[in-house]
Design an enzyme around this catalytic site. Structure first.
Site, PDB file in Angstrom:
ATOM      1  N   HIS A  19       3.533  33.359  60.874  1.00 25.73           N
ATOM      2  CA  HIS A  19       4.225  34.380  60.077  1.00 25.73           C
ATOM      3  C   HIS A  19       5.027  33.650  59.006  1.00 25.73           C
ATOM      4  O   HIS A  19       6.022  32.995  59.290  1.00 25.73           O
ATOM      5  CB  HIS A  19       5.139  35.171  61.020  1.00 25.73           C
ATOM      6  CG  HIS A  19       5.639  36.447  60.448  1.00 25.73           C
ATOM      7  ND1 HIS A  19       4.860  37.578  60.344  1.00 25.73           N
ATOM      8  CD2 HIS A  19       6.850  36.796  59.946  1.00 25.73           C
ATOM      9  CE1 HIS A  19       5.564  38.556  59.814  1.00 25.73           C
ATOM     10  NE2 HIS A  19       6.780  38.105  59.552  1.00 25.73           N
ATOM     11  N   LYS A 164       5.417  45.351  54.424  1.00 22.27           N
ATOM     12  CA  LYS A 164       6.330  44.463  53.692  1.00 22.27           C
ATOM     13  C   LYS A 164       5.599  43.148  53.470  1.00 22.27           C
ATOM     14  O   LYS A 164       4.973  42.617  54.392  1.00 22.27           O
ATOM     15  CB  LYS A 164       7.591  44.289  54.546  1.00 22.27           C
ATOM     16  CG  LYS A 164       8.501  43.155  54.193  1.00 22.27           C
ATOM     17  CD  LYS A 164       9.899  43.447  54.730  1.00 22.27           C
ATOM     18  CE  LYS A 164      10.583  42.214  55.277  1.00 22.27           C
ATOM     19  NZ  LYS A 164      11.971  42.480  55.655  1.00 22.27           N
ATOM     20  N   LYS A 166       5.891  39.146  52.287  1.00 21.50           N
ATOM     21  CA  LYS A 166       6.840  38.039  52.116  1.00 21.50           C
ATOM     22  C   LYS A 166       6.380  37.224  50.913  1.00 21.50           C
ATOM     23  O   LYS A 166       5.321  36.585  50.976  1.00 21.50           O
ATOM     24  CB  LYS A 166       6.821  37.161  53.373  1.00 21.50           C
ATOM     25  CG  LYS A 166       7.343  37.880  54.610  1.00 21.50           C
ATOM     26  CD  LYS A 166       8.798  38.180  54.441  1.00 21.50           C
ATOM     27  CE  LYS A 166       9.555  38.208  55.728  1.00 21.50           C
ATOM     28  NZ  LYS A 166      10.964  38.562  55.501  1.00 21.50           N
ATOM     29  N   ASP A 195       9.661  41.184  50.221  1.00 21.32           N
ATOM     30  CA  ASP A 195      10.874  40.472  50.628  1.00 21.32           C
ATOM     31  C   ASP A 195      10.796  39.059  50.064  1.00 21.32           C
ATOM     32  O   ASP A 195       9.888  38.289  50.407  1.00 21.32           O
ATOM     33  CB  ASP A 195      10.969  40.428  52.162  1.00 21.32           C
ATOM     34  CG  ASP A 195      12.334  39.931  52.630  1.00 21.32           C
ATOM     35  OD1 ASP A 195      13.142  39.500  51.785  1.00 21.32           O
ATOM     36  OD2 ASP A 195      12.580  39.971  53.852  1.00 21.32           O
ATOM     37  N   GLU A 221      13.331  43.330  48.333  1.00 26.10           N
ATOM     38  CA  GLU A 221      14.359  42.875  49.285  1.00 26.10           C
ATOM     39  C   GLU A 221      14.846  41.478  48.910  1.00 26.10           C
ATOM     40  O   GLU A 221      14.045  40.570  48.716  1.00 26.10           O
ATOM     41  CB  GLU A 221      13.742  42.897  50.685  1.00 26.10           C
ATOM     42  CG  GLU A 221      14.693  42.539  51.790  1.00 26.10           C
ATOM     43  CD  GLU A 221      14.112  42.843  53.173  1.00 26.10           C
ATOM     44  OE1 GLU A 221      13.192  43.679  53.296  1.00 26.10           O
ATOM     45  OE2 GLU A 221      14.576  42.211  54.135  1.00 26.10           O
ATOM     46  N   ASP A 246      19.694  41.933  52.052  1.00 27.72           N
ATOM     47  CA  ASP A 246      19.486  41.596  53.468  1.00 27.72           C
ATOM     48  C   ASP A 246      20.371  40.398  53.817  1.00 27.72           C
ATOM     49  O   ASP A 246      21.444  40.554  54.404  1.00 27.72           O
ATOM     50  CB  ASP A 246      18.004  41.312  53.732  1.00 27.72           C
ATOM     51  CG  ASP A 246      17.736  40.959  55.198  1.00 27.72           C
ATOM     52  OD1 ASP A 246      18.659  41.114  56.020  1.00 27.72           O
ATOM     53  OD2 ASP A 246      16.612  40.520  55.532  1.00 27.72           O
ATOM     54  N   LYS A 270      21.118  44.811  60.570  1.00 30.31           N
ATOM     55  CA  LYS A 270      20.576  44.041  61.702  1.00 30.31           C
ATOM     56  C   LYS A 270      21.732  43.880  62.676  1.00 30.31           C
ATOM     57  O   LYS A 270      22.835  43.500  62.256  1.00 30.31           O
ATOM     58  CB  LYS A 270      20.064  42.660  61.264  1.00 30.31           C
ATOM     59  CG  LYS A 270      18.744  42.716  60.494  1.00 30.31           C
ATOM     60  CD  LYS A 270      18.265  41.365  60.016  1.00 30.31           C
ATOM     61  CE  LYS A 270      17.040  41.543  59.113  1.00 30.31           C
ATOM     62  NZ  LYS A 270      16.686  40.327  58.372  1.00 30.31           N
ATOM     63  N   GLU A 324      11.840  48.237  60.412  1.00 31.29           N
ATOM     64  CA  GLU A 324      10.764  47.233  60.492  1.00 31.29           C
ATOM     65  C   GLU A 324      10.751  46.660  61.916  1.00 31.29           C
ATOM     66  O   GLU A 324      10.581  45.450  62.101  1.00 31.29           O
ATOM     67  CB  GLU A 324      10.949  46.146  59.431  1.00 31.29           C
ATOM     68  CG  GLU A 324      12.308  45.477  59.504  1.00 31.29           C
ATOM     69  CD  GLU A 324      12.517  44.377  58.471  1.00 31.29           C
ATOM     70  OE1 GLU A 324      11.701  44.224  57.559  1.00 31.29           O
ATOM     71  OE2 GLU A 324      13.532  43.663  58.605  1.00 31.29           O
TER      72      GLU A 324
HETATM   73  C1  MUC Z   1      13.746  39.280  56.958  1.00 33.78           C
HETATM   74  O1  MUC Z   1      14.169  38.595  56.059  1.00 33.78           O
HETATM   75  O2  MUC Z   1      13.771  40.473  56.744  1.00 33.78           O
HETATM   76  C2  MUC Z   1      12.036  40.635  59.039  1.00 33.78           C
HETATM   77  C3  MUC Z   1      10.729  40.960  58.970  1.00 33.78           C
HETATM   78  C4  MUC Z   1      10.038  39.796  58.674  1.00 33.78           C
HETATM   79  O3  MUC Z   1       8.841  39.685  58.515  1.00 33.78           O
HETATM   80  O4  MUC Z   1      10.922  38.790  58.565  1.00 33.78           O
HETATM   81  C5  MUC Z   1      12.177  39.228  58.964  1.00 33.78           C
HETATM   82  C6  MUC Z   1      13.336  38.650  58.261  1.00 33.78           C
HETATM   83 MG    MG Z   2      14.657  40.258  54.681  1.00 27.91          MG
END
Ligand code: MUC
Ligand code: MG
Length: 372
Positions: A19, A164, A166, A195, A221, A246, A270, A324
């Protein structure tokens, strides 16, 4: 019945695929599990997760355990679990920061207090408003083709229709192309968010956001470093697409600052960042009062930690961006004998007693680091 003992375990849990985030690629997930026991032998359990050691945030799994064992546990022994408000107020006076450590301890005490009464933990926070909540999935394999395949699979199973991406690692322009290719592949059947995990500077953000906005991305994000409130405020006023804080939203006080300076128009909650369930509710209240949108965030917890987050998010009136809470679906194995349910693109809020999860001690033992 009073608290008699507290145990803390650091576990490394296998996940189904790597991941990839901006700062770290998770290949196995490090979680911290706490158990508090009362004088009758009843137990309360909770979990927080961390990402990439010290690369994502300041709380490392090792520090969480050491600080609980050395500084927090002595403050909770002999106390009544239902007085968790007073217990955590006392802890706050003696232990600075350490939000993840405080979060897992408060949650374990709440689990115990609720179990002692045979009620779900959410009843101690005003009761649940939602029976289920929308749940996003993070496409983070690092490969466009694989991500598209994964998205189609999730849509077919009716598991997720919010994805989402990254996009903080590597070339920003290529990442934008990656997002647009996925958006094109899923069309209107899914909502896409990105994100950046603090990886851009303002210039890069201004180069990338127009294309993402134009391409139909529905939320950006943490595009800028957590400290850059002024930059976040400029992006928030410049673009239509919602900008979500975040890593910047690390406490009740930081959420207030973000609201005041409009350094983002939405917040990722969170439980670990806020320092517990009580402060998650306070952060949500500040956001609500300031008209900020809310997102039920994750640090990729397994079923136990996901239940903790799900139950508290279920007591919050409006989570405009859903949640999420996909963590358990990324893990290869589980610590609990029952599973979190996902149906119709939503996570079903587990019902009690406590957070509604039954911990299998043998599994905790199996994945605990030696020396625990
Ligand atoms: C984050 O930064 O949000 C949450 C979902 C994901 O894939 O990573 C986390 C951390
Ligand atoms: Mg995040």
């Amino acid at each position: 019945m009073k608290i008699q003992a507290a145990e803390v375990f650091v576990l490394d849990m296998p996940i189904i695929r790597p991941h990839q985030l901006a700062m770290h690629t998770i290949t196995e997930q490090a979680i911290v599990v706490a158990c508090v026991r009362d004088t009758d032998g009843a137990e309360g359990w909770a979990e927080v997760a961390t990402i990439g050691g010290a690369s994502y945030g300041e709380s490392t799994p090792e520090a969480i355990k050491v600080n609980i064992d050395r500084y927090i546990s002595p403050l909770i022994i002999g106390k009544e679990p239902i007085a968790f408000g007073k217990i955590m107020d006392d802890v706050a006076r003696q232990v600075r920061g350490n939000h993840f450590a405080k979060a897992v301890i408060e949650s374990a005490i709440v689990d115990l207090a609720a179990r002692q009464r045979g009620i779900p933990a959410y009843e101690l926070f005003g009761g649940k408003i939602h029976d289920s909540l929308p749940v996003a999935w993070t496409l983070a394999s690092g490969d466009t083709g694989k991500d598209i395949e994964e998205a189609h699979e999730m849509l077919e199973k009716r598991r997720h229709n919010i994805f989402k991406l990254k996009i903080g690692k590597g070339d920003a322009q290529k990442n934008v192309e990656h997002v647009l290719a996925i958006k094109q592949a899923v069309g209107d059947s899914a909502r896409l968010t990105v994100d950046v995990n603090q990886a851009w500077d303002e210039d890069t953000a201004n180069r990338c956001i127009p294309a993402l906005e134009e391409g139909g991305v529905s939320m950006i994000e943490q595009p800028l470093p957590a400290w850059d409130h002024e930059g976040m405020a400029r992006l928030t006023s410049r673009y239509r697409v919602p900008i979500l804080a975040d890593e910047a939203a690390t406490s009740v006080q930081e959420v207030f600052k973000i609201a005041k300076h409009r350094a983002g128009n939405s917040i990722a909650l969170k439980v670990c960042k806020a320092g517990g369930l009580t402060d998650t509710k306070k952060a949500a209240a500040i956001a609500e009062a300031a008209g900020l949108g809310l997102y039920g965030g994750t640090m990729i917890e397994s079923s136990l930690g996901t239940a903790v987050c799900a139950q508290i998010y279920a007591t919050i009136p409006a989570l405009q961006f859903g949640t999420e809470l996909f963590g358990p679906l990324l893990f290869k194995d589980t610590l609990t004998t029952n599973d979190i349910k996902y149906e119709n693109f939503e996570i079903v809020i587990p019902d009690g007693p406590g957070f509604g999860m039954e911990v299998d001690r043998d599994k905790v033992k199996k994945y605990a680091r030696s020396g625990n």
